[in-house]
Design a protein around this motif. Structure first.
Motif, PDB file in Angstrom:
ATOM      1  N   GLU A   5       0.811  -1.208   0.000  1.00  0.00           N
ATOM      2  CA  GLU A   5       0.000   0.000   0.000  1.00  0.00           C
ATOM      3  C   GLU A   5       0.852   1.269   0.000  1.00  0.00           C
ATOM      4  O   GLU A   5       0.437   2.303  -0.502  1.00  0.00           O
ATOM      5  CB  GLU A   5      -0.939   0.006   1.218  1.00  0.00           C
ATOM      6  CG  GLU A   5      -2.128  -0.942   1.102  1.00  0.00           C
ATOM      7  CD  GLU A   5      -1.771  -2.400   1.315  1.00  0.00           C
ATOM      8  OE1 GLU A   5      -0.611  -2.659   1.710  1.00  0.00           O
ATOM      9  OE2 GLU A   5      -2.620  -3.272   1.095  1.00  0.00           O
ATOM     10  N   ASP A   6       2.067   1.186   0.598  1.00  0.00           N
ATOM     11  CA  ASP A   6       2.901   2.388   0.608  1.00  0.00           C
ATOM     12  C   ASP A   6       4.146   2.250  -0.267  1.00  0.00           C
ATOM     13  O   ASP A   6       5.041   3.077  -0.208  1.00  0.00           O
ATOM     14  CB  ASP A   6       3.285   2.789   2.044  1.00  0.00           C
ATOM     15  CG  ASP A   6       3.958   1.693   2.826  1.00  0.00           C
ATOM     16  OD1 ASP A   6       4.510   0.781   2.198  1.00  0.00           O
ATOM     17  OD2 ASP A   6       3.926   1.743   4.065  1.00  0.00           O
ATOM     18  N   PHE A   7       4.230   1.183  -1.072  1.00  0.00           N
ATOM     19  CA  PHE A   7       5.282   1.108  -2.087  1.00  0.00           C
ATOM     20  C   PHE A   7       4.682   1.621  -3.380  1.00  0.00           C
ATOM     21  O   PHE A   7       3.863   0.979  -4.013  1.00  0.00           O
ATOM     22  CB  PHE A   7       5.810  -0.326  -2.253  1.00  0.00           C
ATOM     23  CG  PHE A   7       7.121  -0.359  -2.990  1.00  0.00           C
ATOM     24  CD1 PHE A   7       8.290  -0.041  -2.338  1.00  0.00           C
ATOM     25  CD2 PHE A   7       7.171  -0.679  -4.332  1.00  0.00           C
ATOM     26  CE1 PHE A   7       9.510  -0.048  -3.011  1.00  0.00           C
ATOM     27  CE2 PHE A   7       8.383  -0.689  -5.013  1.00  0.00           C
ATOM     28  CZ  PHE A   7       9.545  -0.372  -4.348  1.00  0.00           C
ATOM     29  N   ARG A   8       5.081   2.793  -3.776  1.00  0.00           N
ATOM     30  CA  ARG A   8       4.394   3.538  -4.820  1.00  0.00           C
ATOM     31  C   ARG A   8       4.962   3.258  -6.211  1.00  0.00           C
ATOM     32  O   ARG A   8       6.091   2.806  -6.360  1.00  0.00           O
ATOM     33  CB  ARG A   8       4.508   5.036  -4.520  1.00  0.00           C
ATOM     34  CG  ARG A   8       4.033   5.453  -3.128  1.00  0.00           C
ATOM     35  CD  ARG A   8       4.514   6.858  -2.811  1.00  0.00           C
ATOM     36  NE  ARG A   8       5.987   6.928  -2.890  1.00  0.00           N
ATOM     37  CZ  ARG A   8       6.678   8.052  -3.070  1.00  0.00           C
ATOM     38  NH1 ARG A   8       6.047   9.206  -3.205  1.00  0.00           N
ATOM     39  NH2 ARG A   8       7.993   8.038  -3.130  1.00  0.00           N
ATOM     40  N   TYR A   9       4.155   3.583  -7.201  1.00  0.00           N
ATOM     41  CA  TYR A   9       4.593   3.489  -8.592  1.00  0.00           C
ATOM     42  C   TYR A   9       5.876   4.298  -8.779  1.00  0.00           C
ATOM     43  O   TYR A   9       6.774   3.894  -9.519  1.00  0.00           O
ATOM     44  CB  TYR A   9       3.484   4.010  -9.500  1.00  0.00           C
ATOM     45  CG  TYR A   9       3.751   3.867 -10.981  1.00  0.00           C
ATOM     46  CD1 TYR A   9       3.412   2.701 -11.655  1.00  0.00           C
ATOM     47  CD2 TYR A   9       4.327   4.903 -11.720  1.00  0.00           C
ATOM     48  CE1 TYR A   9       3.639   2.566 -13.018  1.00  0.00           C
ATOM     49  CE2 TYR A   9       4.566   4.772 -13.077  1.00  0.00           C
ATOM     50  CZ  TYR A   9       4.218   3.607 -13.719  1.00  0.00           C
ATOM     51  OH  TYR A   9       4.447   3.480 -15.070  1.00  0.00           O
ATOM     52  N   GLU A  10       5.948   5.434  -8.094  1.00  0.00           N
ATOM     53  CA  GLU A  10       7.123   6.302  -8.206  1.00  0.00           C
ATOM     54  C   GLU A  10       8.387   5.618  -7.693  1.00  0.00           C
ATOM     55  O   GLU A  10       9.503   5.940  -8.142  1.00  0.00           O
ATOM     56  CB  GLU A  10       6.881   7.607  -7.435  1.00  0.00           C
ATOM     57  CG  GLU A  10       5.853   8.532  -8.073  1.00  0.00           C
ATOM     58  CD  GLU A  10       4.422   8.041  -7.893  1.00  0.00           C
ATOM     59  OE1 GLU A  10       3.536   8.503  -8.650  1.00  0.00           O
ATOM     60  OE2 GLU A  10       4.186   7.185  -6.982  1.00  0.00           O
ATOM     61  N   ASP A  11       8.244   4.679  -6.756  1.00  0.00           N
ATOM     62  CA  ASP A  11       9.418   3.944  -6.270  1.00  0.00           C
ATOM     63  C   ASP A  11       9.962   3.003  -7.341  1.00  0.00           C
ATOM     64  O   ASP A  11      11.175   2.871  -7.520  1.00  0.00           O
ATOM     65  CB  ASP A  11       9.057   3.148  -5.016  1.00  0.00           C
ATOM     66  CG  ASP A  11       8.684   4.054  -3.850  1.00  0.00           C
ATOM     67  OD1 ASP A  11       9.333   5.105  -3.692  1.00  0.00           O
ATOM     68  OD2 ASP A  11       7.746   3.710  -3.112  1.00  0.00           O
ATOM     69  N   TYR A  12       9.046   2.331  -8.061  1.00  0.00           N
ATOM     70  CA  TYR A  12       9.476   1.502  -9.186  1.00  0.00           C
ATOM     71  C   TYR A  12      10.162   2.373 -10.245  1.00  0.00           C
ATOM     72  O   TYR A  12      11.186   1.984 -10.823  1.00  0.00           O
ATOM     73  CB  TYR A  12       8.281   0.792  -9.817  1.00  0.00           C
ATOM     74  CG  TYR A  12       7.617  -0.245  -8.949  1.00  0.00           C
ATOM     75  CD1 TYR A  12       8.234  -1.469  -8.681  1.00  0.00           C
ATOM     76  CD2 TYR A  12       6.359  -0.029  -8.407  1.00  0.00           C
ATOM     77  CE1 TYR A  12       7.627  -2.433  -7.895  1.00  0.00           C
ATOM     78  CE2 TYR A  12       5.732  -0.989  -7.621  1.00  0.00           C
ATOM     79  CZ  TYR A  12       6.374  -2.182  -7.365  1.00  0.00           C
ATOM     80  OH  TYR A  12       5.761  -3.133  -6.583  1.00  0.00           O
ATOM     81  N   GLU A  13       9.578   3.544 -10.490  1.00  0.00           N
ATOM     82  CA  GLU A  13      10.159   4.464 -11.477  1.00  0.00           C
ATOM     83  C   GLU A  13      11.561   4.903 -11.055  1.00  0.00           C
ATOM     84  O   GLU A  13      12.453   5.015 -11.898  1.00  0.00           O
ATOM     85  CB  GLU A  13       9.264   5.687 -11.660  1.00  0.00           C
ATOM     86  CG  GLU A  13       8.019   5.448 -12.473  1.00  0.00           C
ATOM     87  CD  GLU A  13       7.290   6.742 -12.765  1.00  0.00           C
ATOM     88  OE1 GLU A  13       6.887   6.959 -13.932  1.00  0.00           O
ATOM     89  OE2 GLU A  13       7.120   7.541 -11.830  1.00  0.00           O
ATOM     90  N   GLU A  14      11.748   5.140  -9.768  1.00  0.00           N
ATOM     91  CA  GLU A  14      13.062   5.562  -9.286  1.00  0.00           C
ATOM     92  C   GLU A  14      14.115   4.494  -9.564  1.00  0.00           C
ATOM     93  O   GLU A  14      15.230   4.789 -10.012  1.00  0.00           O
ATOM     94  CB  GLU A  14      12.997   5.861  -7.788  1.00  0.00           C
ATOM     95  CG  GLU A  14      14.335   6.288  -7.200  1.00  0.00           C
ATOM     96  CD  GLU A  14      14.286   6.463  -5.693  1.00  0.00           C
ATOM     97  OE1 GLU A  14      15.370   6.648  -5.094  1.00  0.00           O
ATOM     98  OE2 GLU A  14      13.190   6.398  -5.104  1.00  0.00           O
ATOM     99  N   THR A  15      13.750   3.234  -9.306  1.00  0.00           N
ATOM    100  CA  THR A  15      14.674   2.132  -9.574  1.00  0.00           C
ATOM    101  C   THR A  15      14.971   2.029 -11.068  1.00  0.00           C
ATOM    102  O   THR A  15      16.128   1.861 -11.468  1.00  0.00           O
ATOM    103  CB  THR A  15      14.080   0.806  -9.066  1.00  0.00           C
ATOM    104  OG1 THR A  15      13.785   0.928  -7.677  1.00  0.00           O
ATOM    105  CG2 THR A  15      15.057  -0.334  -9.275  1.00  0.00           C
ATOM    106  N   ALA A  16      13.926   2.130 -11.899  1.00  0.00           N
ATOM    107  CA  ALA A  16      14.112   2.031 -13.348  1.00  0.00           C
ATOM    108  C   ALA A  16      14.989   3.169 -13.871  1.00  0.00           C
ATOM    109  O   ALA A  16      15.876   2.947 -14.713  1.00  0.00           O
ATOM    110  CB  ALA A  16      12.756   2.043 -14.049  1.00  0.00           C
TER     111      ALA A  16
END
Length: 295
Positions: A5-16
């Motif tokens: 719930e608090d792992f956001r799409y933006e976190d995936y984007e940051e890794t990518a």
């Protein structure tokens, strides 16, 4: 511990973004190397390697036989990324961390996921060292609501209720069977159903009998969560199990199995796996992949 719930799409984007800033060409094919199969990544000439510990938000691989690295490079003219080591629920990771790399791969532009694993044989005709092209899977944790898609759905990755029919791409399976025949490996290459269990213990006799009656040909402790999420993300999937042991289904004839033996079979079959995966990657027509993309 962070939840989905608090792992956001933006976190995936940051890794990518972190990865894209450090590689020359975004990958179109991702290959997950199962237990003892990391040698597949060593085929990449001048590959760019990152330890998982370097990559933002990435978990750490803790299992012997999983070196814990992403390797980027070109194989048969295609830009690829190899995972040398995956993550498992039995390591203590929640499912959202187990499948984190798949969603990152989606954002990197990956179209095809090739997933390999080490598995125990439930089918009496399979022997250690055989290959099983995965036709379908039984996701035991998923049937008990331990599903990687559980929780709020992000439509940017895929639909709320994805279909898992033809999860393991028919054309890729047929191509792999043809390659195995041409390489002279047809005698020990099969197609079958893979079953995922939680682990880390190997199965009891009663459990093995139960899984066999369900229709499983081989059993392991990984793969299904990654494949479910890859399918959710719109990737084509090919799965391959290396049969490393026979699972005991009788009390009078106990089959001995241990992790060291699993690693040894992986070492013995490394060249066979390398040849098959390389042949499959070579056969993939990227122009055809682009034409199949939805508008």
């Amino acid at each position: 511990m962070q939840s989905t719930e608090d792992f956001r799409y933006e976190d995936y984007e940051e890794t990518a973004r972190w990865i894209l800033d450090r590689i020359q060409s975004p990958p179109v094919i991702a290959i997950i190397c199962g237990t003892g199969l990391g040698i597949l990544a060593d085929t990449l000439p001048e590959g760019k390697t990152f330890d998982y510990s370097q990559i933002p938000h990435f978990p750490r691989s803790t299992v012997v036989g999983h070196s814990g690295q992403l390797v980027f490079g070109t194989l048969e003219g295609k830009s690829c990324v190899f995972m040398k080591g995956r993550f498992h629920v039995y390591e203590g990771y929640p499912l959202w961390k187990v499948i984190l790399p798949i969603r990152v791969f989606k954002l990197l532009g990956v179209k095809i996921l090739i997933v390999t694993n080490a598995a125990g044989s439930l089918c009496e005709t399979y022997r250690p060292g055989d290959l099983m092209i995965i036709r379908d899977h039984i996701n035991m944790p998923g049937l008990a609501a331990l599903n990687p898609l559980r929780g709020p759905n992000d439509e940017r990755f895929g639909p709320r209720f994805p279909s898992l029919s033809n999860t393991y791409d028919h054309n890729l399976r047929c191509t792999a069977l043809d390659i195995a025949h041409k390489l002279g490996h047809e005698d020990f290459t099969h197609e079958g159903v893979y079953c995922m269990v939680g682990g880390p213990n190997f199965e009891s006799v009663a459990e093995a009998r139960f899984l066999r009656r369900l229709g499983a040909d081989a059993v392991g402790m990984s793969t299904a969560p990654e494949v479910v999420v890859a399918k959710h993300c719109g990737m084509r999937v090919f799965g391959l199990s290396l049969i490393t042991n026979r699972v005991a289904q009788g009390y009078e004839l106990q089959e001995s199995v241990n992790h060291e033996g699993v690693l040894e079979v992986g070492k013995q079959r490394s060249q066979v796996l390398q040849d098959l995966i390389t042949g499959l990657v070579k056969s993939i027509d990227l122009k055809e992949e682009e034409q199949q993309e939805p508008e």
